[in-house]
Design a protein around this motif. Structure first.
Motif, short mmCIF file in Angstrom:
data_model
loop_
_atom_site.label_atom_id
_atom_site.label_comp_id
_atom_site.label_asym_id
_atom_site.label_seq_id
_atom_site.Cartn_x
_atom_site.Cartn_y
_atom_site.Cartn_z
N ILE A 160 0.92 -1.24 0.02
CA ILE A 160 -0.07 -0.07 0.01
C ILE A 160 0.93 1.13 0.00
CG2 ILE A 160 -1.70 1.29 1.19
CD1 ILE A 160 -2.69 -1.35 2.32
N ILE A 161 1.81 1.12 0.87
CA ILE A 161 2.84 2.22 0.79
C ILE A 161 3.50 2.42 -0.60
CG2 ILE A 161 5.17 3.11 1.61
CD1 ILE A 161 4.58 1.89 4.41
N LEU A 162 3.90 1.56 -1.26
CA LEU A 162 4.66 1.75 -2.55
C LEU A 162 3.41 2.21 -3.55
CD1 LEU A 162 6.89 -1.45 -2.79
CD2 LEU A 162 7.44 0.94 -2.46
N GLY A 163 2.42 1.59 -3.36
CA GLY A 163 1.19 2.12 -4.42
C GLY A 163 0.72 3.75 -4.08
N SER A 164 0.84 4.12 -2.77
CA SER A 164 0.52 5.54 -2.51
C SER A 164 1.58 6.22 -3.14
CB SER A 164 0.32 5.84 -1.01
OG SER A 164 1.42 5.51 -0.29
N MET A 165 2.86 5.85 -3.27
CA MET A 165 3.88 6.68 -3.79
C MET A 165 3.69 6.73 -5.30
SD MET A 165 7.17 5.36 -1.59
CE MET A 165 8.38 6.60 -2.43
N GLY A 166 3.37 5.77 -6.01
CA GLY A 166 3.01 5.60 -7.37
C GLY A 166 1.93 6.44 -7.68
N VAL A 167 0.94 6.68 -6.97
CA VAL A 167 -0.24 7.69 -7.36
C VAL A 167 0.33 8.96 -7.01
CG1 VAL A 167 -2.30 8.37 -6.41
CG2 VAL A 167 -1.97 5.94 -6.49
N ALA A 168 1.12 9.29 -5.98
CA ALA A 168 1.61 10.74 -5.85
C ALA A 168 2.54 10.98 -6.84
CB ALA A 168 2.52 10.75 -4.47
N TRP A 169 3.50 10.36 -7.60
CA TRP A 169 4.03 10.24 -8.72
C TRP A 169 3.39 10.80 -9.94
CZ3 TRP A 169 4.96 7.71 -13.39
CH2 TRP A 169 5.83 8.06 -14.13
N LEU A 170 2.27 9.96 -10.38
CA LEU A 170 1.56 10.06 -11.24
C LEU A 170 0.60 11.48 -11.14
CD1 LEU A 170 -0.30 6.58 -11.59
CD2 LEU A 170 1.32 7.67 -13.42
N ILE A 171 0.21 11.85 -10.03
CA ILE A 171 -0.32 13.19 -9.72
C ILE A 171 0.63 14.24 -10.08
CG2 ILE A 171 -1.38 14.62 -8.23
CD1 ILE A 171 -2.64 12.29 -6.86
N LEU A 172 1.77 14.10 -9.59
CA LEU A 172 2.69 15.14 -9.94
C LEU A 172 3.08 15.10 -11.39
CD1 LEU A 172 5.01 14.51 -6.85
CD2 LEU A 172 3.41 16.76 -7.12
N ARG A 173 3.12 14.28 -12.15
CA ARG A 173 3.58 14.26 -13.51
C ARG A 173 2.19 14.79 -14.13
NH1 ARG A 173 6.95 10.97 -16.18
NH2 ARG A 173 6.15 12.08 -18.06
N ARG A 174 0.99 14.53 -13.94
CA ARG A 174 -0.01 15.09 -14.53
C ARG A 174 -0.33 16.61 -14.48
NH1 ARG A 174 -4.78 12.23 -16.18
NH2 ARG A 174 -5.80 13.68 -17.39
N ILE A 175 0.03 16.92 -13.19
CA ILE A 175 -0.02 18.58 -13.10
C ILE A 175 1.24 19.33 -13.43
CG2 ILE A 175 -1.82 18.52 -11.28
CD1 ILE A 175 0.37 18.73 -9.18
N GLY A 176 2.21 18.50 -14.05
CA GLY A 176 3.33 19.32 -14.72
C GLY A 176 4.63 19.61 -13.60
N ILE A 177 4.47 19.26 -12.42
CA ILE A 177 5.50 19.23 -11.49
C ILE A 177 6.88 18.61 -11.80
CG2 ILE A 177 6.21 19.33 -9.09
CD1 ILE A 177 3.45 19.86 -8.31
N LEU A 178 6.51 17.27 -12.14
CA LEU A 178 7.74 16.59 -12.69
C LEU A 178 7.89 16.51 -14.19
CD1 LEU A 178 7.21 13.56 -9.99
CD2 LEU A 178 9.00 15.26 -10.23
#
Length: 332
Positions: A314-332
């Motif tokens: 679950i921890i790894l999955g939450s980090m993946g979701v955070a990465w996707l959100i940051l990519r989607r909004i253009g921060i990464l």
């Protein structure tokens, strides 16, 4: 044998000039005090304020006004030029020197120019006045005390030019370091350089204003030849002041560049820290949830032998979701 010093109190050196003969005589330090008083020709007396006997000797010199004597014995650290009763007196900025080296420390020269005599005093040894002494010893072509005063200010101008060249060389080295490939963001030598340039510009502007004002005096209020000399000296110092101001501006722009680089580096660090916070926030929530000491926690029973593995997933999955959100909004 007498243990009492026979030296003239406070006298660093003295010269008696003989106009028309292009020569001067050094006044011996063990000569009687009367040797320094005006007489045949005219004299230049240079005295040390570190000697407590100097004010008493200055009081014995005829031809000086009370204001001139006060100027010669003061510890003022502000430039000034005044005149009264055919006597010009004031304080000029100079640079101190040690026994074996010249420094960039600002010192002060007090002077009084009257008919038949020029008196200079200082607390510490100074660059320009020592160079004038060397010139006088080599070639004593000074017809009047006011001519020697012009030599002192002219030598100060040459000292300023030499100092500006020194500061320019230091500033060039700092610029090469800051604008180089390594991009040094911390240059400890820039701060003292800026302080020196700012102080020089301030004192030069003061001296220039005083010379301009003195050059507008009436001819019968100042020694003969002072008005023309003041105009020439003001024009020469004006050119040096422009160089000092340009140096000050270069140092200011370089300081702003260093500040810009430091700000950019700080922003980069904050950006990285923000990303780490964004990635670690979901795992922190997960570990906080499973760390609660409450009943009915999932994967806490005896049959949940893989509870730790599930929580880690679950921890790894939450980090993946955070990465996707940051990519989607253009921060990464």
């Amino acid at each position: 044998m007498s243990l009492i010093s026979q030296e003239i109190p406070g006298l660093v050196w003295g010269f008696r000039f003989y106009p028309g003969e292009n020569r001067c005589e050094r006044i011996a330090l063990n000569a009687p005090v009367e040797a320094v008083l005006p007489g045949e020709g005219w004299v230049w007396l240079h005295m040390a304020l570190s000697d407590a006997r100097t004010p008493a000797l200055i009081e014995r010199i005829p031809g000086l006004t009370a204001d001139a004597r006060a100027t010669l014995t003061s510890n003022d650290t502000q430039a000034s030029i005044a005149h009264d009763n055919d006597v010009v007196h004031g304080t000029l900025v100079d640079f101190e020197r040690t026994f074996d080296a010249e420094t960039q420390t600002i010192g002060w020269l007090h002077f009084a120019v009257a008919d038949g005599i020029i008196v200079t005093t200082r607390l510490h040894p100074l660059r320009s006045i020592d160079r004038v002494k060397a010139v006088v010893e080599r070639n004593a072509r000074c017809r009047r005390p006011i001519d020697l005063f012009g030599m002192i200010v002219g030598e100060f101008q040459r000292t300023l030019i030499a100092l500006v060249l020194e500061l320019t060389h230091e500033l060039n080295a700092i610029e090469d370091h800051v604008y180089g490939e390594t991009g040094g963001m911390h240059e400890p030598g820039l701060a003292p350089l800026r302080r020196t340039a700012v102080r020089l510009h301030r004192h030069l502007r003061t001296v220039l204003a005083l010379l301009r004002r003195a050059s507008s005096a009436e001819e019968d209020e100042v020694p003969d030849g002072f008005l023309d000399l003041a105009e020439r000296l003001a024009d020469r110092l004006e050119a040096v002041d422009r160089d000092v101001f340009a140096l000050q501006e270069r140092a200011r722009l370089l300081h702003e560049e260093i500040d810009s680089q430091v700000s950019a580096e700080t922003n980069r660090h904050l950006y990285i820290l923000s990303l780490m916070t964004a990635f670690l926030l979901p795992p922190t929530l997960v570990t906080g949830f499973f760390g609660m000491n409450t009943g009915g926690m999932p994967f806490s029973g005896d049959g949940a032998i893989h509870g730790t593995l599930v929580a880690f997933s679950i921890i790894l999955g939450s980090m993946g979701v955070a990465w996707l959100i940051l990519r989607r909004i253009g921060i990464l």
